[in-house]
Motif scaffolding. Structure first.
Motif, short mmCIF file in Angstrom:
data_model
loop_
_atom_site.label_atom_id
_atom_site.label_comp_id
_atom_site.label_asym_id
_atom_site.label_seq_id
_atom_site.Cartn_x
_atom_site.Cartn_y
_atom_site.Cartn_z
N THR A 1 8.23 -1.75 -0.04
CA THR A 1 8.36 -3.15 0.19
C THR A 1 7.98 -4.21 -0.80
O THR A 1 8.79 -5.01 -1.22
N TYR A 2 7.05 -3.68 -1.68
CA TYR A 2 6.62 -4.57 -2.97
C TYR A 2 7.84 -4.85 -3.80
O TYR A 2 8.18 -6.07 -4.21
N SER A 3 8.49 -3.74 -4.30
CA SER A 3 9.49 -3.75 -5.36
C SER A 3 10.62 -4.31 -4.50
O SER A 3 11.45 -5.15 -5.22
N ASP A 4 10.80 -4.06 -3.39
CA ASP A 4 12.10 -4.52 -2.52
C ASP A 4 11.98 -6.20 -2.47
O ASP A 4 12.86 -6.89 -2.67
N LEU A 5 10.82 -6.64 -2.30
CA LEU A 5 10.65 -8.30 -2.23
C LEU A 5 10.28 -8.79 -3.60
O LEU A 5 10.73 -10.01 -3.92
N ARG A 6 9.83 -8.12 -4.56
CA ARG A 6 9.40 -8.79 -5.91
C ARG A 6 9.66 -8.14 -7.30
O ARG A 6 9.48 -8.62 -8.27
N GLY A 7 10.44 -7.18 -7.09
CA GLY A 7 11.06 -6.30 -8.23
C GLY A 7 9.71 -5.28 -8.97
O GLY A 7 8.80 -5.28 -8.08
N HIS A 8 9.99 -4.77 -10.01
CA HIS A 8 9.14 -4.08 -10.63
C HIS A 8 7.84 -4.73 -10.78
O HIS A 8 7.57 -5.90 -10.94
N PRO A 9 6.67 -3.84 -10.55
CA PRO A 9 5.20 -4.66 -10.53
C PRO A 9 4.78 -5.19 -11.80
O PRO A 9 4.47 -6.63 -11.47
N ARG A 10 5.27 -4.68 -12.89
CA ARG A 10 4.95 -5.46 -14.17
C ARG A 10 3.52 -6.07 -13.97
O ARG A 10 3.35 -7.42 -14.18
N ALA B 1 -1.67 -13.77 -1.81
CA ALA B 1 -2.15 -12.76 -2.77
C ALA B 1 -2.94 -11.52 -1.90
O ALA B 1 -2.67 -10.41 -2.49
N ARG B 2 -3.29 -11.66 -0.79
CA ARG B 2 -3.66 -10.54 0.05
C ARG B 2 -2.28 -9.58 0.32
O ARG B 2 -2.42 -8.31 0.29
N ASN B 3 -1.24 -10.17 0.74
CA ASN B 3 -0.25 -9.31 1.02
C ASN B 3 0.62 -9.02 0.01
O ASN B 3 0.94 -7.59 -0.08
N ARG B 4 0.63 -9.59 -1.17
CA ARG B 4 1.02 -9.08 -2.41
C ARG B 4 0.28 -7.91 -2.93
O ARG B 4 0.59 -6.65 -3.23
N LEU B 5 -1.15 -7.78 -2.97
CA LEU B 5 -1.91 -6.63 -3.36
C LEU B 5 -1.92 -5.46 -2.15
O LEU B 5 -1.73 -4.27 -2.77
N THR B 6 -1.77 -5.73 -0.95
CA THR B 6 -1.63 -4.78 -0.09
C THR B 6 -0.30 -4.00 -0.28
O THR B 6 -0.29 -2.70 -0.33
N MET B 7 0.81 -4.80 -0.35
CA MET B 7 1.87 -3.98 -0.66
C MET B 7 2.28 -3.44 -2.02
O MET B 7 2.85 -2.32 -2.14
N PHE B 8 1.50 -3.75 -2.98
CA PHE B 8 1.54 -3.06 -4.19
C PHE B 8 0.74 -1.63 -3.92
O PHE B 8 1.26 -0.61 -4.54
#
Length: 127
Positions: free
Chosen positions: A63-72, A46-53
């Motif tokens: 990096t966020y979108s590259d790994l997870r797609g659109h934030p949605r 969760a820390r990594n996702r929020l930081t990347m976002f």
């Protein structure tokens, strides 16, 4: 034009913000039940996702979108019941975390406004 990401000092600043936030979440009776153990702690998902976002949103690497797609964001948070109670707990910890990091006043205000609006938008259930 310089992005807020560049102006405030890059990823280091967003990681610091998120670390302060999640330290508080780890002991919060309202928010802690929403997280799996592996999401919290140093290097937690969760820390990594929020930081990347936040890095991406404010002009850093994608990096966020590259790994997870659109934030949605609303869709990604739909699995949890988020009322004003969860929103207020989240905002309380995030505003406290924001107060702990060094930022110019204008950028602090811009971040604060965004975080407040995002928190309000994620409420998905009545109290």
């Amino acid at each position: 034009m310089t992005s807020l990401y560049e102006t405030v000092g890059g990823e280091r600043v967003f990681r610091e913000l998120v670390d302060h936030f999640y330290r508080a979440v780890e002991d919060d009776p309202v928010l802690r039940p929403l997280y799996e153990d592996e999401d919290l702690g140093e290097g937690g998902a969760a820390r990594n996702r929020l930081t990347m976002f936040l890095v991406q949103y404010w002009g850093g690497p994608s990096t966020y979108s590259d790994l997870r797609g659109h934030p949605r964001l609303r869709m990604r948070h739909g699995a949890w019941r988020i009322t004003t109670r969860e929103r207020d707990a989240w905002l309380s910890h995030m505003m406290a975390a924001l107060a702990k990091i060094e930022l110019p006043d204008a950028e602090r205000a811009e971040l604060r406004d965004y975080l407040e609006n995002a928190a309000h938008a994620l409420v998905n259930a009545p109290d």
